[in-house]
Scaffold this active site. Structure first.
Site, PDB file in Angstrom:
ATOM      1  N   PHE A 124     143.070  25.488 100.021  1.00 37.67           N
ATOM      2  CA  PHE A 124     143.113  24.292 101.169  1.00 37.67           C
ATOM      3  C   PHE A 124     143.304  22.992 100.440  1.00 37.67           C
ATOM      4  CE2 PHE A 124     139.580  27.273 101.779  1.00 37.67           C
ATOM      5  CZ  PHE A 124     139.206  27.602 103.036  1.00 37.67           C
ATOM      6  N   ASP A 125     144.013  22.242 101.321  1.00 37.22           N
ATOM      7  CA  ASP A 125     144.041  20.719 101.178  1.00 37.22           C
ATOM      8  C   ASP A 125     142.749  20.032 101.450  1.00 37.22           C
ATOM      9  OD1 ASP A 125     145.215  18.058 100.865  1.00 37.22           O
ATOM     10  OD2 ASP A 125     145.613  18.000 102.848  1.00 37.22           O
TER      11      ASP A 125
END
Length: 283
Positions: A124-125
């Site tokens: 995930f960012d």
């Protein structure tokens, strides 16, 4: 001929099936598993081809939703959807606007990374994905120096949640089922935070936010603006979520399946709304 969408993401689906198999071994009576629903606005006649594709790859997908030309978005809440993935960006945007975690899937480019079929890896960012875009707004409106000052001042104030927080929560819930059986080190789910933030100047707030939510991330990579593609190539996640298309493109070029989250100031529709609002106070 197998369905192209299923073919492109077969390793991700196989990893999900593997996690479910492990959960069934540990919890034979539990229904708390990954539940995959194949949704399409095609007519029911395509069902045979979908079934053939699923059988071709020996996948276990029992539930279909074929809406005969209508958008399937209205069914997502009825299915208690934690994550909606599609190659149709408009449908993804519609889901996001309904408050459902969603992302547009992009198959990897010419480079193909070997992915695990037994451990699900999800990357995930941070900003505008797990967290809100409040910090990105400050960067865009006031620059990096103000952003660093702001993050230091509000280090102990948790960030607001972003569109995919609920999916990380769902993954964490399944991970804890393995931890409860003393299988932390062999857990078949691994999560990664891959962010452009700098650890020293703006990383603490991110980690403290996750802690305040009661969520864990297995590995956190603070890249301080460096390209994400090479690190993702090393991690080899089954899917990587980001709100910025240039990070999606960089990931794809090096063989990572990436999913664009159309949320936050980085998106055209949001910029138009933001321009109509007064600038936020950075203090």
């Amino acid at each position: 001929r197998p369905c192209a969408f299923i073919s492109a993401f077969v390793h991700t689906l196989q990893a999900l099936m593997s996690v479910n198999a492990r959960l069934r071994q540990l919890y034979p009576d539990s229904e708390e598993l990954f539940d995959i629903v194949l949704m399409t606005n095609n007519h029911a006649q395509v069902g045979v081809r979908l079934i053939n594709s699923i059988n071709h790859y020996d996948l276990t997908i029992e539930r279909f939703c074929m809406t005969g030309g209508q958008s399937p978005i209205g069914y997502l809440k009825a299915y208690l959807t934690n994550l909606y993935l599609s190659k149709d960006g408009e449908k993804v945007m519609e889901a996001i606007e309904e408050g459902i975690a969603a992302a547009t899937m992009f198959a990897s480019g010419d480079v193909e990374n070997k992915l695990s079929d037994t451990q699900l890896k999800v990357a995930f960012d941070g900003d505008a994905v797990l967290f809100s875009d409040e910090s990105e707004i400050i960067v865009k409106q006031h620059g990096l120096d103000t952003f660093f000052e702001h993050e230091k001042e509000f280090e102990n104030k948790p960030l607001a949640q972003g569109p995919l927080k609920c999916f990380l929560e769902a993954l964490g819930k399944l991970q804890r089922k393995f931890y409860a059986k003393n299988e932390r080190m062999t857990c078949p789910i691994c999560t990664y935070l891959v962010t452009s933030r700098s650890a020293a100047s703006s990383g603490a707030r991110v980690l403290k936010t996750l802690r305040s939510w009661g969520l864990e991330i297995d590995e956190a990579l603070f890249l301080a603006g460096a390209p994400k593609g090479p690190l993702l190539q090393k991690i080899r996640p089954h899917i990587f979520f980001d709100d910025q298309m240039f990070h999606i493109e960089g990931a794809k070029e090096l063989g990572t399946i990436a999913a664009h989250v159309p949320y936050g100031i980085g998106q055209k529709y949001h910029k138009e709304k933001l321009s109509e609002q007064p600038a936020k106070d950075t203090k």
